[in-house]
Motif scaffolding. Structure first.
Motif, mmCIF file in Angstrom:
data_model
loop_
_atom_site.group_PDB
_atom_site.id
_atom_site.type_symbol
_atom_site.label_atom_id
_atom_site.label_comp_id
_atom_site.label_asym_id
_atom_site.label_seq_id
_atom_site.Cartn_x
_atom_site.Cartn_y
_atom_site.Cartn_z
ATOM 1 N N SER A 124 -10.557 -1.198 5.326
ATOM 2 C CA SER A 124 -10.256 -0.349 4.833
ATOM 3 C C SER A 124 -10.413 0.357 3.250
ATOM 4 O O SER A 124 -10.028 -1.539 2.920
ATOM 5 C CB SER A 124 -8.461 -0.133 5.087
ATOM 6 O OG SER A 124 -8.091 -1.470 5.187
ATOM 7 N N THR A 138 -4.238 0.399 10.924
ATOM 8 C CA THR A 138 -5.995 0.393 10.432
ATOM 9 C C THR A 138 -6.333 -0.071 12.059
ATOM 10 O O THR A 138 -7.104 0.368 12.772
ATOM 11 C CB THR A 138 -6.482 -0.068 9.482
ATOM 12 O OG1 THR A 138 -5.698 0.467 8.249
ATOM 13 C CG2 THR A 138 -8.418 0.170 9.261
ATOM 14 N N ALA A 189 -7.045 -9.131 7.541
ATOM 15 C CA ALA A 189 -5.927 -8.830 6.346
ATOM 16 C C ALA A 189 -7.049 -8.550 5.361
ATOM 17 O O ALA A 189 -8.209 -8.456 5.336
ATOM 18 C CB ALA A 189 -5.342 -10.089 6.326
ATOM 19 N N ASP A 190 -5.701 -8.137 4.075
ATOM 20 C CA ASP A 190 -6.231 -7.980 2.956
ATOM 21 C C ASP A 190 -7.155 -9.423 2.552
ATOM 22 O O ASP A 190 -6.637 -10.100 2.526
ATOM 23 C CB ASP A 190 -4.891 -7.684 1.895
ATOM 24 C CG ASP A 190 -3.991 -6.342 2.653
ATOM 25 O OD1 ASP A 190 -4.638 -5.705 3.414
ATOM 26 O OD2 ASP A 190 -3.674 -5.976 1.683
ATOM 27 N N GLU A 244 -6.896 -0.080 0.128
ATOM 28 C CA GLU A 244 -5.944 0.362 0.140
ATOM 29 C C GLU A 244 -5.320 -0.082 -1.553
ATOM 30 O O GLU A 244 -6.367 -0.654 -2.193
ATOM 31 C CB GLU A 244 -4.635 -1.102 0.622
ATOM 32 C CG GLU A 244 -5.381 -1.668 1.586
ATOM 33 C CD GLU A 244 -4.142 -0.515 3.281
ATOM 34 O OE1 GLU A 244 -3.678 -0.335 2.841
ATOM 35 O OE2 GLU A 244 -5.446 -0.438 4.569
ATOM 36 N N VAL A 282 -2.931 -10.402 13.313
ATOM 37 C CA VAL A 282 -2.738 -9.257 12.128
ATOM 38 C C VAL A 282 -1.532 -9.624 11.288
ATOM 39 O O VAL A 282 0.066 -9.165 12.616
ATOM 40 C CB VAL A 282 -2.848 -8.353 12.514
ATOM 41 C CG1 VAL A 282 -2.341 -7.551 13.344
ATOM 42 C CG2 VAL A 282 -2.819 -6.831 11.531
ATOM 43 N N SER A 306 1.246 -1.043 0.204
ATOM 44 C CA SER A 306 0.031 0.114 0.144
ATOM 45 C C SER A 306 0.591 0.969 -0.519
ATOM 46 O O SER A 306 1.943 1.073 0.599
ATOM 47 C CB SER A 306 -0.997 0.229 1.344
ATOM 48 O OG SER A 306 -2.049 -0.581 1.177
ATOM 49 N N THR A 317 -2.085 -2.236 7.885
ATOM 50 C CA THR A 317 -3.204 -3.485 8.107
ATOM 51 C C THR A 317 -3.637 -3.392 9.882
ATOM 52 O O THR A 317 -4.373 -2.928 9.985
ATOM 53 C CB THR A 317 -3.728 -4.797 7.638
ATOM 54 O OG1 THR A 317 -3.420 -4.494 5.996
ATOM 55 C CG2 THR A 317 -4.789 -5.513 7.935
ATOM 56 N N TYR A 358 -15.379 -4.515 3.895
ATOM 57 C CA TYR A 358 -14.375 -3.630 4.057
ATOM 58 C C TYR A 358 -13.710 -2.946 4.732
ATOM 59 O O TYR A 358 -14.549 -1.934 5.869
ATOM 60 C CB TYR A 358 -13.959 -2.899 2.961
ATOM 61 C CG TYR A 358 -13.886 -4.175 1.783
ATOM 62 C CD1 TYR A 358 -12.753 -4.391 1.022
ATOM 63 C CD2 TYR A 358 -14.590 -4.373 0.533
ATOM 64 C CE1 TYR A 358 -11.894 -5.213 0.202
ATOM 65 C CE2 TYR A 358 -14.013 -4.940 -0.457
ATOM 66 C CZ TYR A 358 -13.691 -5.355 0.024
ATOM 67 O OH TYR A 358 -12.905 -6.699 -1.900
ATOM 68 N N ALA A 376 -9.270 -4.418 3.893
ATOM 69 C CA ALA A 376 -8.648 -5.221 5.172
ATOM 70 C C ALA A 376 -9.884 -6.645 5.047
ATOM 71 O O ALA A 376 -11.332 -4.823 4.916
ATOM 72 C CB ALA A 376 -8.040 -4.696 6.588
ATOM 73 N N THR A 399 2.386 -3.281 8.806
ATOM 74 C CA THR A 399 1.795 -3.154 7.810
ATOM 75 C C THR A 399 0.949 -2.856 7.954
ATOM 76 O O THR A 399 0.207 -1.561 9.190
ATOM 77 C CB THR A 399 0.879 -4.587 7.529
ATOM 78 O OG1 THR A 399 0.244 -4.892 8.468
ATOM 79 C CG2 THR A 399 1.834 -6.181 7.087
#
Length: 275
Positions: A214, A152, A189-190, A216, A143, A100, A149, A212, A120, A147
């Protein structure tokens, strides 16, 4: 001029040359070093044959073609917590993973045009689902360490005054293992990475949140202050977007189907003209 001052100038010049000479270094050495991750499927990972694979890796292979047949490609496996340093210190010429873009990271590396949009989500047991931030209260949440993530997750829990135990892990496989062993209640996680691992099978009784948490913007990380190399990278990406060849690359990883409207808009916006 003092010897100390002269040495300092020499170090600065040498450093600038190292940073600014990616194209010359690759062409002179005949090797283009692609940094990739072991477990960031479907973007960047090591497949069952031990080879680098994934959507972002495929993008970097397109960039490698710009150097011509005399330059060979070498893949460099980088751990998540050392990926930017690998580019900064010259162990990899480019970082090809789901990275990101952030302003803080731009203090260490530069970034290409955007390559993907993700965000995420959270994986949990279907019998004990975690679907919104309020569900995190009192839970153990895994997590990936270091990162955006993780940032966040920590920031959102703080803003909402929710108490949860955050469990940083060194890689995604470790996070899934903890969840499987019931040592954490959810893994944050993503979404694309979570879905990629789930699609391998062997995870009955787990679900991914529909929401979602977040958004990215991914890009390729490059050495700082190297405009010539960044131009080559961006020119390659823009051409892929303009020509529609990006659709075939997406299909190899994600299968047939229309990309989300937001992703199509990103490709359109970054389809920069050559002239």
């Amino acid at each position: 001029m003092s010897r100390l001052f002269a040495s300092a100038i020499a170090l600065v010049i040498a450093g600038q040359a190292a940073v600014a000479g990616t194209l010359d270094r690759v062409r002179d050495g005949g090797v283009f070093r692609i940094g990739y991750r072991a477990d960031a499927k479907p973007y960047s990972y090591r497949n069952d044959q031990g080879q680098a694979a994934g959507y972002v890796v495929d993008l970097c292979l397109e960039i490698a073609k710009a150097f011509g047949p005399k330059v060979r490609t070498e893949f460099v496996l980088v751990p998540p917590d050392q990926r930017f340093e690998a580019v900064r210190d010259g162990r990899a010429d480019i970082l090809c993973d789901p990275t990101s873009i952030t302003m803080a990271r731009r203090e260490t590396v530069d970034f290409s045009l955007p390559t993907f949009l993700d965000g995420a989500s959270v994986l949990s047991r279907s019998s004990k689902p975690v679907r919104v931030f309020e569900d995190f209260a009192g839970k153990r949440i895994g997590v990936l360490a270091g990162t955006t993530t993780e940032e966040t997750l920590r920031g959102s829990l703080g803003e909402l005054a929710l108490k949860a135990t955050i469990v940083p892990v060194p890689d995604h496989r470790a996070g899934f293992s903890l969840l499987s062993d019931d040592k954490i209640d959810a893994y944050f996680a993503d979404r694309g990475i979570v879905m990629g691992i789930l699609q391998e099978g062997g995870w009955p009784g787990f679900e991914v949140s529909k929401s979602y948490f977040s958004y990215e913007t991914y890009a390729l990380a490059l050495p700082r202050d190297d405009g010539a190399f960044r131009l080559l990278v961006d020119r390659t990406l823009a051409q892929l977007y303009r020509s529609g060849k990006i659709n075939a690359i997406l299909e190899r990883t994600f299968g047939k189907g229309e990309p989300p409207d937001m992703l199509k808009a990103m490709f359109l916006i970054n389809s920069l003209p050559e002239k």
